[in-house]
Design an enzyme around this catalytic site. Structure first.
Site, PDB file in Angstrom:
ATOM      1  N   CYS A  70       0.832  -1.211   0.000  1.00 18.79           N
ATOM      2  CA  CYS A  70       0.000   0.000   0.000  1.00 18.79           C
ATOM      3  C   CYS A  70       0.865   1.258   0.000  1.00 18.79           C
ATOM      4  CB  CYS A  70      -0.919   0.022   1.225  1.00 18.79           C
ATOM      5  SG  CYS A  70      -2.470  -0.865   1.018  1.00 18.79           S
ATOM      6  N   CYS A 123      -5.780   1.296   4.476  1.00 19.37           N
ATOM      7  CA  CYS A 123      -4.649   1.636   3.600  1.00 19.37           C
ATOM      8  C   CYS A 123      -3.681   2.589   4.281  1.00 19.37           C
ATOM      9  CB  CYS A 123      -5.133   2.353   2.342  1.00 19.37           C
ATOM     10  SG  CYS A 123      -6.085   1.348   1.239  1.00 19.37           S
TER      11      CYS A 123
HETATM   12 FE1  SF4 Z   1      -1.280  -3.699  -2.534  1.00 16.56          FE
HETATM   13 FE2  SF4 Z   1      -2.725  -2.262  -0.815  1.00 16.56          FE
HETATM   14 FE3  SF4 Z   1      -3.642  -2.732  -3.298  1.00 16.56          FE
HETATM   15 FE4  SF4 Z   1      -3.545  -4.726  -1.562  1.00 16.56          FE
HETATM   16  S1  SF4 Z   1      -4.796  -2.857  -1.354  1.00 16.56           S
HETATM   17  S2  SF4 Z   1      -2.815  -4.809  -3.692  1.00 16.56           S
HETATM   18  S3  SF4 Z   1      -1.726  -4.256  -0.365  1.00 16.56           S
HETATM   19  S4  SF4 Z   1      -1.865  -1.523  -2.764  1.00 16.56           S
END
Ligand code: SF4
Length: 236
Positions: free
Chosen positions: A115, A223
């Site tokens: 994230c 997030c």
């Molecule tokens: Fe990556 Fe966050 Fe998207 Fe999941 S929610 S794929 S951890 S960016």
């Protein structure tokens, strides 16, 4: 705008309608104002509020490259319906490039880092160009959001944050979308109340918390896009 002025405006706007709050934001901050849409149903309502008043507000979304096909289709549908552009803000690296640098499926091993790379860093770079941003958070979504002001200082990203829907409930959102025939993600009607990236979003069962489908099976629940003063993480 100093902090006393901001607090005064937030108090004055506490009982304003969402349309009035968005209009105030545009009048006060545009063109140094942006709306970060996650293309969730609340965000769709805000786009409608902006378009209905022809407000000159920049709109972008964090395109992680991992959104659902339904989300990408909705993105195109909104642009066509309202004749506006939702800018794509991508991460520095594609999903494939990230796999080479960090190993495959980083989201499964270290979702916080994923994230950070795919959402937080691009968001920080984008917000550095603005004095204020609009978000679609509501007070009843999480305990951390319960005290979110209509407008307040966002110390995490160093600009003013405006939340036109803070007083809305989920039912208010549904009613607005129905009344104004606002396009929204069809996944919401398939037990996905909160929609993020594909690998980290699952449907919820009856009686489950609406956000329980995000990062299911992991401690992570947010997030980290929205942090309230004196609170832990909230957002995303
Ligand atoms: Fe990556 Fe966050 Fe998207 Fe999941 S929610 S794929 S951890 S960016």
């Amino acid at each position: 705008m100093n902090s006393d002025d901001l607090k005064r405006h937030a108090a004055e706007l506490e009982n304003a309608t969402a349309a009035e709050i968005v209009a105030w934001a545009a009048k006060t901050f545009a063109p140094r104002l942006t709306f970060a849409t996650s293309l969730g149903i609340e965000d769709c309502a805000i786009v409608d509020l902006i378009a209905r008043q022809s407000l000159p507000i920049d709109i972008f979304t964090l395109d992680t490259g991992l959104l659902f096909p339904e989300t990408y289709a909705l993105w195109r549908q909104i642009q066509d319906r309202y004749g506006l552009t939702i800018r794509a803000v991508p991460p520095e690296f594609t999903v494939d490039e990230q796999a080479v640098r960090e190993g495959p499926e980083l989201w499964a091993r270290d979702p916080d880092r994923c994230c950070d790379l795919r959402k937080i860093q691009p968001l920080r770079s984008t917000l550095a160009n603005y004095d204020a941003w609009i978000t679609a958070i509501r007070r009843d979504q999480t305990p951390d959001r319960a005290n979110a002001p209509v407008a307040g200082w966002d110390g995490r990203f160093g600009l003013i944050k405006i939340n036109p829907l803070v007083r809305w409930t989920s039912a208010d959102v549904q009613a607005y979308v129905r009344e104004h025939r606002v396009p929204y993600n069809p996944l919401h009607d398939r037990n996905y109340p909160s929609i993020g990236c594909m690998p980290c979003t699952s449907p919820v069962l009856a009686g489950e918390d609406p956000r329980s489908g995000r990062w299911r099976g992991k401690e992570k629940t947010e997030c980290g896009l929205h942090i309230m003063p004196g609170a832990r993480r909230a957002g995303g």
